[in-house]
Design an enzyme around this catalytic site. Structure first.
Site, PDB file in Angstrom:
ATOM      1  N   ASP A   1       0.785  -1.249   0.000  1.00 38.47           N
ATOM      2  CA  ASP A   1       0.000   0.000   0.000  1.00 38.47           C
ATOM      3  C   ASP A   1       0.816   1.298   0.000  1.00 38.47           C
ATOM      4  O   ASP A   1       0.513   2.217   0.781  1.00 38.47           O
ATOM      5  CB  ASP A   1      -0.970   0.001   1.194  1.00 38.47           C
ATOM      6  CG  ASP A   1      -1.976  -1.143   1.161  1.00 38.47           C
ATOM      7  OD1 ASP A   1      -1.939  -1.944   0.218  1.00 38.47           O
ATOM      8  OD2 ASP A   1      -2.791  -1.246   2.107  1.00 38.47           O
TER       9      ASP A   1
ATOM     10  N   LYS B   1      -6.964  -5.001  -3.019  1.00 36.46           N
ATOM     11  CA  LYS B   1      -7.697  -5.568  -1.887  1.00 36.46           C
ATOM     12  C   LYS B   1      -8.641  -4.524  -1.311  1.00 36.46           C
ATOM     13  O   LYS B   1      -8.485  -3.333  -1.584  1.00 36.46           O
ATOM     14  CB  LYS B   1      -6.716  -6.064  -0.828  1.00 36.46           C
ATOM     15  CG  LYS B   1      -5.853  -4.962  -0.262  1.00 36.46           C
ATOM     16  CD  LYS B   1      -4.814  -5.506   0.679  1.00 36.46           C
ATOM     17  CE  LYS B   1      -3.969  -4.400   1.258  1.00 36.46           C
ATOM     18  NZ  LYS B   1      -4.707  -3.404   2.054  1.00 36.46           N
TER      19      LYS B   1
ATOM     20  N   CYS C   1      -1.886  -2.881   7.675  1.00 38.51           N
ATOM     21  CA  CYS C   1      -1.779  -3.804   6.543  1.00 38.51           C
ATOM     22  C   CYS C   1      -0.491  -4.622   6.538  1.00 38.51           C
ATOM     23  O   CYS C   1      -0.517  -5.795   6.180  1.00 38.51           O
ATOM     24  CB  CYS C   1      -1.989  -3.046   5.238  1.00 38.51           C
ATOM     25  SG  CYS C   1      -3.715  -2.534   5.076  1.00 38.51           S
TER      26      CYS C   1
HETATM   27  C1  VGL Z   1      -4.592   0.531   5.740  1.00 39.99           C
HETATM   28  C2  VGL Z   1      -6.134   1.434   7.147  1.00 39.99           C
HETATM   29  C3  VGL Z   1      -7.115   1.292   6.188  1.00 39.99           C
HETATM   30  C4  VGL Z   1      -3.166   0.133   5.511  1.00 39.99           C
HETATM   31  C5  VGL Z   1      -5.554   0.378   4.767  1.00 39.99           C
HETATM   32  O1  VGL Z   1      -2.725   0.055   4.352  1.00 39.99           O
HETATM   33  O2  VGL Z   1      -2.459  -0.112   6.526  1.00 39.99           O
HETATM   34  N1  VGL Z   1      -4.882   1.049   6.928  1.00 39.99           N
HETATM   35  N2  VGL Z   1      -6.813   0.771   5.004  1.00 39.99           N
END
Ligand code: VGL
Ligand code: ZN
Length: 198
Positions: A9, A107, A152
């Site tokens: 991410d 995702k 994540c």
């Molecule tokens: C994430 C919160 C919500 C992450 C993704 O990538 O850690 N955190 N969505």
């Protein structure tokens, strides 16, 4: 031994100026690009939510970001709207070397289930397909980097250990959201599970 780098991410919304900004989230990009050359395979993950996703505080009456709700699969932290499919915030950081990726896995696309882990959605049963990809390619060892350490990255690392991969997290190439000490808690949890933290 076949080694894959899992880049979690590294998207605009998790970098300074983004909707769910992680402090210094942008500072890890150059190091991640450099690390890519050390692996047999590189996988990028991309948080990729439909508008109105259940993890958004705006999808719940009278809830603010960072409060929680109880959902059928457990407690869910609510977030500002982030990584909406096709938005600038959902795009990878401009400097991330996407051309070196063998696979990009998206995702969080099911409206009613969040997905922190790159392997399973937060119901802990719906697979993303990443396990099959890695096994098909004979991958045994994973190194995880990216955002955010305490969400994540942590859930991906814990699932990977459960699936039998050898898992290392490069802490210098991760940054945390750190809600109420969640960074330290995540590091303890990962260590206890057998994740190698370096
Ligand atoms: C994430 C919160 C919500 C992450 C993704 O990538 O850690 N955190 N969505
Ligand atoms: Zn998300």
């Amino acid at each position: 031994m076949t080694k894959a780098l899992i880049v979690v991410d590294v998207q605009n919304d998790f970098c300074p100026g983004g909707a769910l900004a992680v402090a210094e989230g942008d500072l890890i990009v150059d190091g991640i690009n450099a690390a890519m050359t050390e692996f047999d395979l590189v996988v990028l993950t991309q948080d990729w939510h439909p508008a109105g996703h259940i993890s958004f505080a705006t999808s719940h009456a009278a809830k603010n970001p960072y409060e929680t709700v109880n959902l059928p699969y457990g407690t869910q932290v609510l977030w500002p709207d982030h990584c909406v499919q096709g938005s600038h915030g959902a795009a990878f950081h401009i400097d991330l070397k996407q051309d070196r990726a063998n696979l990009i896995i998206r995702k969080g696309m099911t409206t009613s289930i969040d997905s922190y882990s790159a392997f399973f959605e937060n119901d802990q049963t719906t697979p993303t397909g990443l396990e099959g990809y890695l096994r098909t390619h004979g991958v045994t060892d994973l190194t995880m980097v990216g955002l955010a350490t305490d969400f994540c990255v942590k859930f991906s690392a814990l699932d990977a250990v459960k699936l039998g991969f050898s898992v290392t997290v490069r802490q210098d190439l991760c940054r945390a959201v750190n809600l109420e000490g969640s960074e330290e808690a995540a590091n303890k949890e990962m260590s206890a599970a057998g994740v190698i933290l370096i």
